[in-house]
Design a protein around this motif. Structure first.
Motif, short mmCIF file in Angstrom:
data_model
loop_
_atom_site.label_atom_id
_atom_site.label_comp_id
_atom_site.label_asym_id
_atom_site.label_seq_id
_atom_site.Cartn_x
_atom_site.Cartn_y
_atom_site.Cartn_z
N ARG A 86 0.86 -0.88 0.27
CA ARG A 86 -0.03 0.22 -0.05
C ARG A 86 1.02 1.45 -0.25
O ARG A 86 0.39 2.30 -0.65
N MET A 87 1.88 1.00 0.54
CA MET A 87 2.98 2.36 1.04
C MET A 87 3.63 2.83 -0.14
O MET A 87 4.11 3.95 -0.89
N LEU A 88 4.05 1.10 -0.76
CA LEU A 88 4.61 2.24 -1.93
C LEU A 88 3.71 2.99 -3.09
O LEU A 88 4.40 3.03 -4.44
N ALA A 89 2.65 1.72 -3.97
CA ALA A 89 1.40 2.15 -4.64
C ALA A 89 1.07 3.93 -4.61
O ALA A 89 1.31 4.79 -4.83
N ALA A 90 1.41 4.02 -2.85
CA ALA A 90 1.22 5.42 -3.08
C ALA A 90 2.30 6.67 -2.93
O ALA A 90 2.43 7.36 -3.42
N LEU A 93 2.24 6.89 -6.58
CA LEU A 93 1.48 8.49 -7.42
C LEU A 93 1.91 9.69 -6.46
O LEU A 93 2.21 10.20 -7.89
N LEU A 94 3.14 10.11 -6.00
CA LEU A 94 3.14 10.83 -5.36
C LEU A 94 5.11 10.73 -6.41
O LEU A 94 5.26 12.22 -6.67
N LEU A 95 5.67 10.40 -6.17
CA LEU A 95 6.65 10.18 -7.17
C LEU A 95 6.23 10.65 -8.59
O LEU A 95 7.22 11.32 -9.40
N ALA A 96 5.28 10.45 -9.62
CA ALA A 96 5.20 10.44 -10.32
C ALA A 96 4.53 12.16 -10.63
O ALA A 96 4.39 12.69 -12.02
N ALA A 97 3.34 12.07 -9.49
CA ALA A 97 3.47 13.86 -9.39
C ALA A 97 3.96 15.00 -9.12
O ALA A 97 4.82 16.01 -10.52
N GLY A 98 5.71 14.20 -8.48
CA GLY A 98 6.48 14.76 -8.68
C GLY A 98 7.42 15.42 -10.48
O GLY A 98 7.92 15.97 -10.59
N GLY A 119 11.72 12.85 -4.37
CA GLY A 119 13.17 11.80 -2.94
C GLY A 119 12.10 12.08 -2.04
O GLY A 119 12.34 11.15 -1.61
N ILE A 120 11.20 12.90 -1.79
CA ILE A 120 10.09 12.14 -0.67
C ILE A 120 9.32 10.67 -0.73
O ILE A 120 9.48 9.89 -0.42
N ALA A 121 9.46 10.37 -1.72
CA ALA A 121 8.63 9.49 -2.79
C ALA A 121 9.56 8.75 -2.35
O ALA A 121 9.17 7.08 -2.12
N ALA A 122 10.91 8.36 -3.20
CA ALA A 122 11.47 7.24 -3.24
C ALA A 122 11.77 7.27 -1.92
O ALA A 122 12.03 6.40 -1.86
N GLY A 123 11.66 7.66 -1.49
CA GLY A 123 12.55 7.50 0.54
C GLY A 123 11.36 6.73 0.82
O GLY A 123 11.81 5.85 2.39
N ILE A 124 9.82 6.64 1.27
CA ILE A 124 9.65 5.54 1.12
C ILE A 124 8.98 4.41 0.34
O ILE A 124 9.07 3.39 -0.04
N ALA A 125 9.36 4.63 -1.42
CA ALA A 125 8.96 3.67 -2.21
C ALA A 125 10.51 2.78 -2.45
O ALA A 125 9.77 1.66 -2.31
N LEU A 126 11.50 2.83 -1.55
CA LEU A 126 12.93 1.82 -1.69
C LEU A 126 13.21 1.27 -0.87
O LEU A 126 12.86 -0.08 -1.06
N ARG A 174 12.63 18.37 -20.68
CA ARG A 174 11.08 17.26 -20.30
C ARG A 174 10.61 16.68 -20.36
O ARG A 174 9.69 15.98 -19.50
N THR A 175 10.65 16.63 -22.01
CA THR A 175 9.98 15.12 -21.82
C THR A 175 10.18 13.56 -21.09
O THR A 175 10.13 12.54 -21.30
N VAL A 176 11.90 13.92 -21.01
CA VAL A 176 12.48 12.71 -19.93
C VAL A 176 10.77 12.57 -19.10
O VAL A 176 11.30 10.94 -18.61
N TYR A 177 11.68 14.50 -18.70
CA TYR A 177 10.56 13.27 -16.58
C TYR A 177 9.56 12.62 -17.32
O TYR A 177 8.53 12.07 -16.36
N LEU A 178 8.60 13.68 -18.76
CA LEU A 178 7.42 12.93 -18.57
C LEU A 178 7.50 10.91 -19.12
O LEU A 178 5.95 10.63 -18.70
N VAL A 179 8.22 10.94 -19.50
CA VAL A 179 8.61 9.26 -19.72
C VAL A 179 8.66 8.84 -18.58
O VAL A 179 7.62 7.61 -18.59
N VAL A 180 9.26 9.35 -17.77
CA VAL A 180 9.62 8.10 -16.37
C VAL A 180 8.36 8.55 -15.57
O VAL A 180 8.06 7.41 -14.84
N ALA A 181 7.87 9.77 -15.57
CA ALA A 181 6.43 9.82 -15.09
C ALA A 181 5.67 8.50 -15.65
O ALA A 181 4.59 8.13 -14.62
N ALA A 182 5.48 8.54 -16.75
CA ALA A 182 4.25 7.90 -17.72
C ALA A 182 4.76 6.18 -17.09
O ALA A 182 4.11 5.33 -16.32
N ALA A 183 6.01 5.98 -16.65
CA ALA A 183 6.11 4.54 -16.19
C ALA A 183 6.20 4.53 -15.70
O ALA A 183 5.76 3.33 -14.35
#
Length: 395
Positions: A86-90, A93-98, A119-126, A174-183
């Motif tokens: 559950r925490m990874l999924a949340a 989502l925050l990672l994609a928004a960032g 970074g805040i999202a990655a600190g939970i996800a990892l 900017r497209t780099v970050y959009l592609v990573v956000a989509a992934a």
């Protein structure tokens, strides 16, 4: 063999198989790594676009690292309360928004703020990813499962960095970050839809309480030395190749690929860890990493030799990270999230300290001294890992 025997054998094989969800976790590591490694190659274009210089742009990377460290230490404990999936999924989502915020940032301060969110999202996800990897691993195949998940770092280094540079050239940074956000959104969907047994939710443990678990402190000291050595050396290889050996900047790309292939290739040997036991192997692996650093110092004036040593570096570091995670997650299953949060926090603080400290050494001497300093840190890591108890469990 009777039909009953065949059914039992088939059932045993199914139980021993690494769950497909491990590949989802691999992708999650890949998207996080792609963000953390992407800014360096595209920094000049970002600087031109936002009217800043490259060092100023790289403050966004520092914000990412500090956000990851703080989040992992103070929010990683929530993984134990709400469950790692559950925490990874949340967090994804925050990672994609960032990442989307990074893509649309009209000025540098907003890019820095967006990367802080990432970074805040990655600190939970990892820590959630590492916790899930240990939870879903079949008995006897723990190191193989964690090793498979860790190859996500190889994906980000071997594929993510070159692709980011290519995308930036053809479609803009900017497209780099959009592609990573989509992934990231795709990975989030896969995590949310996955049927994973992660145990019952527990209580959130404070970082200090998790630090009190027997064996955590010496292993975190080993982690700090291990990571400071890696980031301290890796951060200055490119400049050494260009300034001292007169090679083009593209030569650093082969170094990244060589390291990534060694790191990823080690996954095929991870089953040896389960055979010989992670607790006894960790100090020996750290000593082997120290030997690689000494070889790197000797080979620092010869590019082909450097590529070969860097391959071995990736191989040895994979084993070191794999076994370190195994040891930490086994110390107290009820506090895995908090412990892995501390691990991620220490990792990113070591990134900061290693880069700054080794930079001062590099400015006053030559590159060959950096691997020697890293070898010294690895001796300290081996000694600290040897102090951790072989038997796991809370105090």
């Amino acid at each position: 063999m009777t039909n009953i025997d065949q059914s039992i054998s088939t059932l045993s094989a199914e139980r021993a198989r690494i769950p497909p969800f491990a590949f989802v976790l691999t992708v999650c590591i890949g998207v996080i790594g792609s963000n953390s490694l992407a800014l360096g190659p595209i920094a000049p274009e970002v600087a031109r676009s936002l009217g800043a210089d490259v060092p100023a742009v790289m403050t966004a990377s520092a914000a990412f690292g500090l956000g990851t460290a703080a989040s992992a230490v103070f929010l990683g404990r929530l993984i134990d309360r709400h469950g790692p999936r559950r925490m990874l999924a949340a967090a994804l989502l925050l990672l994609a928004a960032g990442l989307a915020g990074s893509a649309f940032a009209p000025a540098l301060p907003l890019l820095v703020a967006a990367q802080l969110v990432v970074g805040i999202a990655a600190g939970i996800a990892l820590p959630a990813i590492y916790t899930l990897a240990s939870v879903i691993a079949p008995a006897g195949r723990e190191s193989e499962t964690i090793g498979l998940v860790l190859t996500g770092w190889t994906l980000s280094m071997v594929a993510g960095v070159p692709l980011s540079a290519a995308i930036a050239d053809f479609a803009g940074w900017r497209t780099v970050y959009l592609v990573v956000a989509a992934a990231t959104l795709v990975a989030c969907t896969a995590v949310r839809l996955a049927a994973v047994r992660e145990g019952s939710a527990g209580q959130a443990t404070s970082p200090l309480a998790a630090l009190g678990v027997r064996g955590v402190a010496p292993l975190l000291v080993a982690c700090a030395a291990f990571m400071a050595a890696f980031y301290g050396v890796y951060g200055y290889i490119g400049d050494h190749l260009h300034a001292a050996l007169g090679l083009p900047v593209s030569a650093n790309g082969l170094v990244a690929i060589s390291y990534g292939l060694g790191f990823g290739g080690a996954a095929f040997l991870d089953r040896l860890i389960d055979r010989f036991g992670a607790a006894r192997l960790l100090p020996l692996i750290f000593l082997a990493v120290a030997g690689v650093y000494i070889a790197m110092s000797a080979a620092s004036g010869f590019y082909p030799a450097m590529l070969a040593v860097v391959f071995l570096w990736g191989l040895a570091n994979h084993f070191g990270l794999n076994v370190l995670i195994m040891r930490l997650t086994a110390l107290d299953p009820a506090r895995r999230g908090a412990i892995m949060g501390l691990n991620s926090g220490v990792t990113y603080l070591a990134l900061f300290a290693g880069t700054i400290g080794f930079g001062a050494v590099y400015a006053g001497t030559a590159f060959y001294s950096l691997p020697l300093a890293a070898a010294g840190l690895m001796l300290a890591a081996a000694a600290s890992a040897a102090l951790a108890p072989l038997q796991t469990g809370a105090p």
